[in-house]
Scaffold this motif. Structure first.
Motif, PDB file in Angstrom:
ATOM      1  N   TYR A 163      49.594  16.587   7.902  1.00 12.92           N
ATOM      2  CA  TYR A 163      48.399  16.395   7.085  1.00 12.92           C
ATOM      3  C   TYR A 163      48.185  14.925   6.736  1.00 12.92           C
ATOM      4  O   TYR A 163      47.047  14.445   6.665  1.00 12.92           O
ATOM      5  CB  TYR A 163      48.490  17.235   5.814  1.00 12.92           C
ATOM      6  N   HIS A 164      49.271  14.199   6.529  1.00 17.75           N
ATOM      7  CA  HIS A 164      49.184  12.764   6.243  1.00 17.75           C
ATOM      8  C   HIS A 164      48.541  12.024   7.415  1.00 17.75           C
ATOM      9  O   HIS A 164      47.598  11.233   7.231  1.00 17.75           O
ATOM     10  CB  HIS A 164      50.590  12.217   5.972  1.00 17.75           C
ATOM     11  N   MET A 165      49.028  12.277   8.613  1.00 17.73           N
ATOM     12  CA  MET A 165      48.527  11.563   9.780  1.00 17.73           C
ATOM     13  C   MET A 165      47.126  12.025  10.170  1.00 17.73           C
ATOM     14  O   MET A 165      46.304  11.232  10.640  1.00 17.73           O
ATOM     15  CB  MET A 165      49.512  11.725  10.944  1.00 17.73           C
ATOM     16  N   LYS A 166      46.846  13.283   9.931  1.00 16.80           N
ATOM     17  CA  LYS A 166      45.505  13.783  10.220  1.00 16.80           C
ATOM     18  C   LYS A 166      44.485  13.133   9.296  1.00 16.80           C
ATOM     19  O   LYS A 166      43.411  12.693   9.728  1.00 16.80           O
ATOM     20  CB  LYS A 166      45.471  15.306  10.066  1.00 16.80           C
ATOM     21  N   ALA A 167      44.811  13.057   8.009  1.00 10.76           N
ATOM     22  CA  ALA A 167      43.904  12.464   7.028  1.00 10.76           C
ATOM     23  C   ALA A 167      43.716  10.965   7.260  1.00 10.76           C
ATOM     24  O   ALA A 167      42.650  10.410   6.965  1.00 10.76           O
ATOM     25  CB  ALA A 167      44.415  12.714   5.617  1.00 10.76           C
ATOM     26  N   SER A 168      44.741  10.315   7.796  1.00  9.49           N
ATOM     27  CA  SER A 168      44.652   8.875   8.026  1.00  9.49           C
ATOM     28  C   SER A 168      43.980   8.544   9.354  1.00  9.49           C
ATOM     29  O   SER A 168      43.836   7.362   9.692  1.00  9.49           O
ATOM     30  CB  SER A 168      46.054   8.253   7.986  1.00  9.49           C
ATOM     31  N   GLY A 169      43.582   9.578  10.123  1.00 11.98           N
ATOM     32  CA  GLY A 169      42.885   9.352  11.379  1.00 11.98           C
ATOM     33  C   GLY A 169      43.786   8.996  12.537  1.00 11.98           C
ATOM     34  O   GLY A 169      43.335   8.404  13.523  1.00 11.98           O
ATOM     35  N   SER A 170      45.061   9.372  12.457  1.00 10.04           N
ATOM     36  CA  SER A 170      46.006   9.044  13.534  1.00 10.04           C
ATOM     37  C   SER A 170      45.765   9.862  14.793  1.00 10.04           C
ATOM     38  O   SER A 170      46.223   9.484  15.873  1.00 10.04           O
ATOM     39  CB  SER A 170      47.438   9.260  13.048  1.00 10.04           C
ATOM     40  N   PHE A 171      45.086  10.992  14.651  1.00  6.67           N
ATOM     41  CA  PHE A 171      44.736  11.798  15.819  1.00  6.67           C
ATOM     42  C   PHE A 171      43.441  12.548  15.529  1.00  6.67           C
ATOM     43  O   PHE A 171      42.955  12.563  14.397  1.00  6.67           O
ATOM     44  CB  PHE A 171      45.874  12.758  16.218  1.00  6.67           C
ATOM     45  N   ASP A 172      42.884  13.163  16.569  1.00  2.00           N
ATOM     46  CA  ASP A 172      41.581  13.799  16.436  1.00  2.00           C
ATOM     47  C   ASP A 172      41.644  15.021  15.525  1.00  2.00           C
ATOM     48  O   ASP A 172      42.687  15.660  15.372  1.00  2.00           O
ATOM     49  CB  ASP A 172      41.029  14.207  17.812  1.00  2.00           C
ATOM     50  N   ALA A 173      40.514  15.331  14.921  1.00  2.00           N
ATOM     51  CA  ALA A 173      40.437  16.405  13.929  1.00  2.00           C
ATOM     52  C   ALA A 173      40.717  17.776  14.527  1.00  2.00           C
ATOM     53  O   ALA A 173      41.059  18.722  13.806  1.00  2.00           O
ATOM     54  CB  ALA A 173      39.055  16.408  13.268  1.00  2.00           C
ATOM     55  N   GLU A 174      40.583  17.900  15.834  1.00  2.00           N
ATOM     56  CA  GLU A 174      40.798  19.201  16.484  1.00  2.00           C
ATOM     57  C   GLU A 174      42.274  19.506  16.705  1.00  2.00           C
ATOM     58  O   GLU A 174      42.639  20.633  17.051  1.00  2.00           O
ATOM     59  CB  GLU A 174      40.068  19.252  17.840  1.00  2.00           C
ATOM     60  N   THR A 175      43.121  18.527  16.523  1.00  2.00           N
ATOM     61  CA  THR A 175      44.556  18.723  16.748  1.00  2.00           C
ATOM     62  C   THR A 175      45.112  19.764  15.787  1.00  2.00           C
ATOM     63  O   THR A 175      44.884  19.703  14.583  1.00  2.00           O
ATOM     64  CB  THR A 175      45.320  17.407  16.571  1.00  2.00           C
ATOM     65  N   THR A 176      45.839  20.718  16.324  1.00  2.00           N
ATOM     66  CA  THR A 176      46.428  21.771  15.502  1.00  2.00           C
ATOM     67  C   THR A 176      47.846  21.391  15.084  1.00  2.00           C
ATOM     68  O   THR A 176      48.475  20.507  15.683  1.00  2.00           O
ATOM     69  CB  THR A 176      46.482  23.098  16.272  1.00  2.00           C
ATOM     70  N   PHE A 177      48.333  22.087  14.067  1.00  2.00           N
ATOM     71  CA  PHE A 177      49.709  21.842  13.656  1.00  2.00           C
ATOM     72  C   PHE A 177      50.673  22.163  14.792  1.00  2.00           C
ATOM     73  O   PHE A 177      51.664  21.454  14.992  1.00  2.00           O
ATOM     74  CB  PHE A 177      50.062  22.680  12.428  1.00  2.00           C
ATOM     75  N   SER A 178      50.402  23.220  15.528  1.00  3.64           N
ATOM     76  CA  SER A 178      51.285  23.615  16.635  1.00  3.64           C
ATOM     77  C   SER A 178      51.415  22.498  17.660  1.00  3.64           C
ATOM     78  O   SER A 178      52.500  22.229  18.178  1.00  3.64           O
ATOM     79  CB  SER A 178      50.762  24.884  17.303  1.00  3.64           C
ATOM     80  N   GLU A 179      50.306  21.826  17.949  1.00  3.52           N
ATOM     81  CA  GLU A 179      50.351  20.716  18.901  1.00  3.52           C
ATOM     82  C   GLU A 179      51.160  19.554  18.342  1.00  3.52           C
ATOM     83  O   GLU A 179      51.961  18.930  19.054  1.00  3.52           O
ATOM     84  CB  GLU A 179      48.928  20.259  19.222  1.00  3.52           C
ATOM     85  N   PHE A 180      50.932  19.262  17.079  1.00  5.93           N
ATOM     86  CA  PHE A 180      51.665  18.174  16.450  1.00  5.93           C
ATOM     87  C   PHE A 180      53.161  18.476  16.418  1.00  5.93           C
ATOM     88  O   PHE A 180      53.996  17.622  16.729  1.00  5.93           O
ATOM     89  CB  PHE A 180      51.138  17.957  15.030  1.00  5.93           C
ATOM     90  N   LEU A 181      53.513  19.687  16.029  1.00  8.37           N
ATOM     91  CA  LEU A 181      54.920  20.092  15.948  1.00  8.37           C
ATOM     92  C   LEU A 181      55.594  19.972  17.306  1.00  8.37           C
ATOM     93  O   LEU A 181      56.734  19.509  17.407  1.00  8.37           O
ATOM     94  CB  LEU A 181      55.028  21.526  15.432  1.00  8.37           C
ATOM     95  N   SER A 182      54.878  20.370  18.351  1.00 11.40           N
ATOM     96  CA  SER A 182      55.441  20.302  19.696  1.00 11.40           C
ATOM     97  C   SER A 182      55.836  18.874  20.063  1.00 11.40           C
ATOM     98  O   SER A 182      56.933  18.633  20.583  1.00 11.40           O
ATOM     99  CB  SER A 182      54.422  20.843  20.710  1.00 11.40           C
TER     100      SER A 182
END
Length: 324
Positions: A163-182
């Motif tokens: 959530y930190h990296m998503k809010a800071s714009g480190s990756f696109d808004a469509e990225t899911t937690f599952s993708e990030f975790l992987s």
């Protein structure tokens, strides 16, 4: 569209002598990063002209040569494990006051500034860092300054980091937690951004060196029994604080109060609007990972953890017992 804020630093030219890596944040998002030893710095587009952080190639040796006072305190922790919380608690304990620190935690983060920027910082000084023990000032070890390391169970850590990296714009808004975790689980670089590597280094800090006594704080223990955990910090800091004062510190540093207090602080980094860091406080809960992991992901996480961390001595709490 408003122009992006301008950073005060610059990243120097990158040469063939430097180690430049592609850091996979998600399966679709990578960021170019400078690696110096086991420390890493992500490079934002245009950072050669304007960067919010100093060049890591310059800053690391300067940090190590930084002069320190005997009463300086250093907090070492991986990102999203409770650094803000612990830093505010320690500030109050050291100063003997329940007033919130006027400066944000980022203003006191070693790798975010050149050492001379700390020259006028009032004592007692409490620093924090996502670097490791061998990166902090050499004098801190020579003078046996107090060093506190903070840990949090890795499942809640990776959720908070997402959530930190998503809010800071480190990756696109469509990225899911599952993708990030992987991607997080596949990270193999021996750097401070790799939780597995970082935690193994924390173990070496705590158990494999005897030159410097270090205090280990677990996020979950502070959450479940804050008064006792703060008393342990007081004892480690070798200071005297009354029980009433400790209870006041615990109250002032509860999640909701810290979140409100953060609105009154000086902007986290010069040139960055205060609202840009409004995502720093999200839930602060233990066990929120259960709302994000699938059964299969949890099983895969446990398998990888047991394989990569088989020699680890730390024990983590993934839930807290509820009191009827």
């Amino acid at each position: 569209m408003a122009a992006p804020p301008v950073g005060r630093y610059k990243i120097g030219p990158i040469t063939e002598k430097d180690t430049l890596i592609e850091f996979a944040i998600t399966p679709r998002n990578t960021v170019k990063s400078l690696q110096v030893g086991d420390a890493i710095q992500h490079l934002a587009p245009g950072s050669e002209d304007s960067s919010f952080l100093p060049d890591i190639r310059e800053i690391l040796p300067l940090i190590q040569d930084m002069p320190v006072y005997d009463d300086d305190v250093f907090i070492i922790a991986h990102a999203k494990t409770g650094t803000h919380w612990t830093w505010e608690i320690v500030n109050m304990l050291m100063k003997g006051s329940t007033d919130y620190e006027k400066m944000s935690k980022a203003r006191r983060q070693l790798e975010f500034h050149y050492p001379d920027e700390f020259q006028n910082m009032p004592r007692p000084r409490v620093f924090n860092s996502h670097l490791l023990l061998h990166h902090i000032p050499k004098q801190a070890i020579e003078k046996k300054c107090k060093v506190i390391m903070v840990q949090r169970n890795p499942k809640d850590t990776v959720v908070s980091l997402f959530y930190h990296m998503k809010a800071s714009g480190s990756f696109d808004a469509e990225t899911t937690f599952s993708e990030f975790l992987s991607s997080w689980l596949k990270l193999e670089t021996d750097t401070n951004h790799n939780w597995f590597y970082y935690t193994k280094k924390l173990q070496k800090m705590l158990y494999d060196q005897t030159d410097l006594p270090i205090h280990n704080v677990y996020y979950e223990d502070t959450k479940s029994n804050p008064v006792d955990e703060v008393k342990k910090i007081v004892e480690y800091l070798d200071i005297n604080r009354a029980d009433d004062f400790i209870h006041q510190v615990v109250d002032k540093c509860c999640f909701d109060n810290l979140k409100k207090a953060d609105d009154t602080k000086v902007a986290a980094l010069e040139g960055v609007p205060k609202q840009a860091f409004s995502f720093m406080y999200r839930k602060g809960e233990v066990g929120d990972w259960k709302n994000h992991f699938t059964v299969a992901e949890n099983e895969e996480f446990d398998r990888i953890y047991n394989e990569r961390m088989k020699d680890i001595k730390f024990t983590y709490k993934y839930t807290l017992k509820t009191v009827d």
